[in-house]
Structure formats: C-alpha cells, structure tokens
Design a protein around this motif. Sequence first.
Motif, mmCIF file in Angstrom:
data_model
loop_
_atom_site.group_PDB
_atom_site.id
_atom_site.type_symbol
_atom_site.label_atom_id
_atom_site.label_comp_id
_atom_site.label_asym_id
_atom_site.label_seq_id
_atom_site.Cartn_x
_atom_site.Cartn_y
_atom_site.Cartn_z
ATOM 1 N N SER A 233 -7.030 -5.714 4.072
ATOM 2 C CA SER A 233 -6.885 -5.560 2.626
ATOM 3 C C SER A 233 -5.455 -5.139 2.311
ATOM 4 O O SER A 233 -4.906 -4.288 3.003
ATOM 5 C CB SER A 233 -7.863 -4.498 2.128
ATOM 6 N N PRO A 234 -4.868 -5.717 1.281
ATOM 7 C CA PRO A 234 -3.487 -5.326 0.949
ATOM 8 C C PRO A 234 -3.373 -3.858 0.536
ATOM 9 O O PRO A 234 -2.287 -3.295 0.592
ATOM 10 C CB PRO A 234 -3.117 -6.256 -0.201
ATOM 11 N N ARG A 235 -4.493 -3.256 0.148
ATOM 12 C CA ARG A 235 -4.439 -1.852 -0.305
ATOM 13 C C ARG A 235 -4.039 -0.916 0.826
ATOM 14 O O ARG A 235 -3.619 0.211 0.569
ATOM 15 C CB ARG A 235 -5.791 -1.396 -0.830
ATOM 16 N N SER B 149 7.184 -2.568 -9.300
ATOM 17 C CA SER B 149 6.428 -2.626 -8.054
ATOM 18 C C SER B 149 5.768 -3.986 -7.896
ATOM 19 O O SER B 149 5.362 -4.363 -6.819
ATOM 20 C CB SER B 149 5.367 -1.535 -8.045
ATOM 21 N N ARG C 29 0.936 -12.630 -5.244
ATOM 22 C CA ARG C 29 -0.108 -11.748 -5.749
ATOM 23 C C ARG C 29 -0.530 -10.729 -4.685
ATOM 24 O O ARG C 29 -0.725 -9.556 -4.983
ATOM 25 C CB ARG C 29 -1.308 -12.561 -6.224
ATOM 26 N N LEU C 30 -0.632 -11.189 -3.441
ATOM 27 C CA LEU C 30 -0.987 -10.267 -2.354
ATOM 28 C C LEU C 30 0.085 -9.194 -2.214
ATOM 29 O O LEU C 30 -0.218 -8.015 -2.038
ATOM 30 C CB LEU C 30 -1.122 -11.035 -1.034
ATOM 31 N N ASN D 256 2.030 -8.139 -4.534
ATOM 32 C CA ASN D 256 1.902 -7.247 -5.687
ATOM 33 C C ASN D 256 0.791 -6.221 -5.491
ATOM 34 O O ASN D 256 0.886 -5.104 -5.977
ATOM 35 C CB ASN D 256 1.601 -8.061 -6.953
ATOM 36 N N GLN D 257 -0.255 -6.632 -4.795
ATOM 37 C CA GLN D 257 -1.414 -5.748 -4.664
ATOM 38 C C GLN D 257 -1.237 -4.702 -3.581
ATOM 39 O O GLN D 257 -2.079 -3.822 -3.435
ATOM 40 C CB GLN D 257 -2.671 -6.585 -4.395
ATOM 41 N N MET D 258 -0.149 -4.794 -2.821
ATOM 42 C CA MET D 258 0.093 -3.773 -1.798
ATOM 43 C C MET D 258 0.674 -2.520 -2.446
ATOM 44 O O MET D 258 1.437 -2.609 -3.389
ATOM 45 C CB MET D 258 1.079 -4.305 -0.751
ATOM 46 N N PRO D 259 0.288 -1.335 -1.926
ATOM 47 C CA PRO D 259 0.873 -0.110 -2.473
ATOM 48 C C PRO D 259 2.287 0.124 -1.933
ATOM 49 O O PRO D 259 2.626 -0.379 -0.858
ATOM 50 C CB PRO D 259 -0.080 0.976 -1.984
ATOM 51 N N GLU D 260 3.077 0.858 -2.673
ATOM 52 C CA GLU D 260 4.431 1.195 -2.233
ATOM 53 C C GLU D 260 4.391 2.279 -1.168
ATOM 54 O O GLU D 260 3.482 3.100 -1.204
ATOM 55 C CB GLU D 260 5.261 1.685 -3.422
#
Lengths: 151, 208
Positions: free
Chosen positions: B72-74, B180, B95-96, B98-102
């Motif tokens: 999961s990108p999270r 982000s 999009r993937l 973008n969905q990752m946290p910094e």
Amino acid sequence: MFLLQNLAVTDARFGIDFLMISAVNLFITGTNPWPPIVALLVGALAFGLAPLALAWLWAVKYSPAKPGKEKNSIYECGLESPGDAWIQFKASYYLYAIIFLIFDVEAVFLLPFAVAYAGLPAGACVAMLVFLLLLVEGLMWACQKGVLQWS
Amino acid sequence: MEQSEKSVQELKAELSKHGVFTTTFEEIYNWGRKNSVWPLTFGLACCAIEMIATTMARYDLARFGAEVFRASPRQADLIIVSGTVTKKMAPMVVRLYNQMPEPKYVISMGACAISGGPFRDGYNVLKGIDRYIPVDVHIPGCPPRPEALLDAFMTLQKKISEQQLTGEARPRHLKEDLPSEFTVPKYGEHGLEPPVNEEVWNPLKVLQ
C-alpha cells in the motif's frame, strides 16, 4: 507517616479501593507486594506512549502535515475509485451457492460409495438411493420455487 | 555559518578520539530514515524482474533495510518506477506517488522510465516519468542489473543522510508551502493533458 498509614487501614474497613491503599502503603512501608506491579504498569504504558508522543512532537516541530484530495483518496492500485463501496449483491448468488452444496455433498459421498460398490450389500445401495433421492428432491423443490431462474 | 559548522565537525572528531560519541537530532533522524526505506510493491515492465532479483537472496536488498516492499502506498517511502511508463499507465503512477505519505522518494529505473528508451519515438510511451513527478535517482540501463539498483539505493541513502532538518536548504517535505501531490495527467485528444508538469520538469536547455 504513621497517621497516614492508619488512615489507609481504617479506610480499607470502610471499603475504599484496595489498589489505592496498596499504593499508599507501598510508599510508606515498602512491604506491600503491589509496588513492582504498579511500577511495571507505569513502565509499560510509558514504553508504548513515549514513542508516539515523541513522534507527534517531532511532527509538530519539523514536519508540516500535507493532506490533499488525491492523497487522502481511496487506494485502488492507482485508479480512481468509481461509485460507492456500499452496494448490494443479489440474493440469488447466495441461493446458487447453497444449491451448489447439494452437488458438492453428493460428490463427497458418492466417490467412496462407488469405490466400495462391489463389496456392498443391497441395503447399502438402497440407503444411498434414498440419500440421492433426498438431495434430488431438494433440487426439484428449489427449481419449482423458481430459484434457478435468473431475473 | 560555514565556519561554525566546520568547528563543530572538528570538535566532534576531537571528542571521538577521546572516546566520547556525540551526535545531533538531524543525524539520528536521517540515520533512521535512510536505513528503513520501504519501497512500494510496484513493477511496470522488464526492469521489475531485475528489481525482484535485487530483493532475493543473491543480491539481498535487506542489507539496506529496504526489503519490506509494501503493498500500500500509505506505508511506502519509495516508489521505484521500474520500466516503461505507457501513457495509459502514467496517471496511475502519479496518483500512487500522490498517495504516499511524506517524505517520499522516487527511483527512475531503466532507460524507459528515464526517457522512454527504445520506445521514445512511439506514440504511446511517456518520455520519462520526471515529466510528472520529481525523481531523486536515475538509473540508466536496459534493464539495469541488480547491482545498478543497489547503487541507486546507496545514492538515495547518501542523499537522505545529507538532508537538513532546518534552514532554507531543507527538503521539500519539510517546507510548508511546497506541494505534496502533483498534477495527475488526463487522457486528452492528443496524448496526455498536460504533456508535462512545468513545476517538476526541468530539462536541459540547448544554448545557441
């Protein structure tokens, strides 16, 4: 000190929480069995909470939160998620699955029956026939009810 | 500023000679981050096979703390764009990301991910993923060998360990005003719209 201890003991007679008394006793006499447990409890809580608190403090100090529409959207392997997740499935699927069980159970019992067929008495064959008829009856009943008609 | 930084380094070196170990928050933070870069489970083309080989026993990406490919990108810190990015696939990649946290990093693996590679003149292949997302490390090759990916990892680790916590030179994810997430391209009449994201795409200019 003596007074405080005395007070604790008196309170115990009147039904004040036993743990509280233990905590008081622990710091006065040191003979109580509870102190190590209380110490461990505090240590365990601190062990779990301290990293979370530190991470939160770190984030507040250094790392600005950057939520966004894309970032918070549902993860669907990179695709945009269409529609709502709360949709209904047709009840017919479940009925089909249950009727499939008829054939499933039939196969499970028929295979050993077929393997041992040559050495079986007539009674066993009749019993199997009754079993099959019961299953077929169930299928016929479902068919009559119109379950197998897809609409 | 530079002078004081130098004297601090000298003092640390001097102290370590006497058996006193000193460090800074920044160093511990970066040390922790660079040794637990978790990549996203995300393979695009033949380069992905090399990426998989890198994680296996022979090349053993686990030595760098990066064997935990997240589904999961999270939970991921790194996206390895491993292979040809078709125009059909480009919005998903962005999009993937973008969905990752910094903080999040990008390794552009192979000729295709860098520039389109052998398909550069084709109509359906993106000419480099750095048109839409900021790439940290590029690896040339078609496909790059696992050693090359390991080298890219070490380059990324070096980059992470040099990032500053405070000051103007701090990286994007620590700056409040920088985004982000980046523009996800849409399928247009003639390829992707927009064709490049001007914020991140900085090609070399040909000077006359």
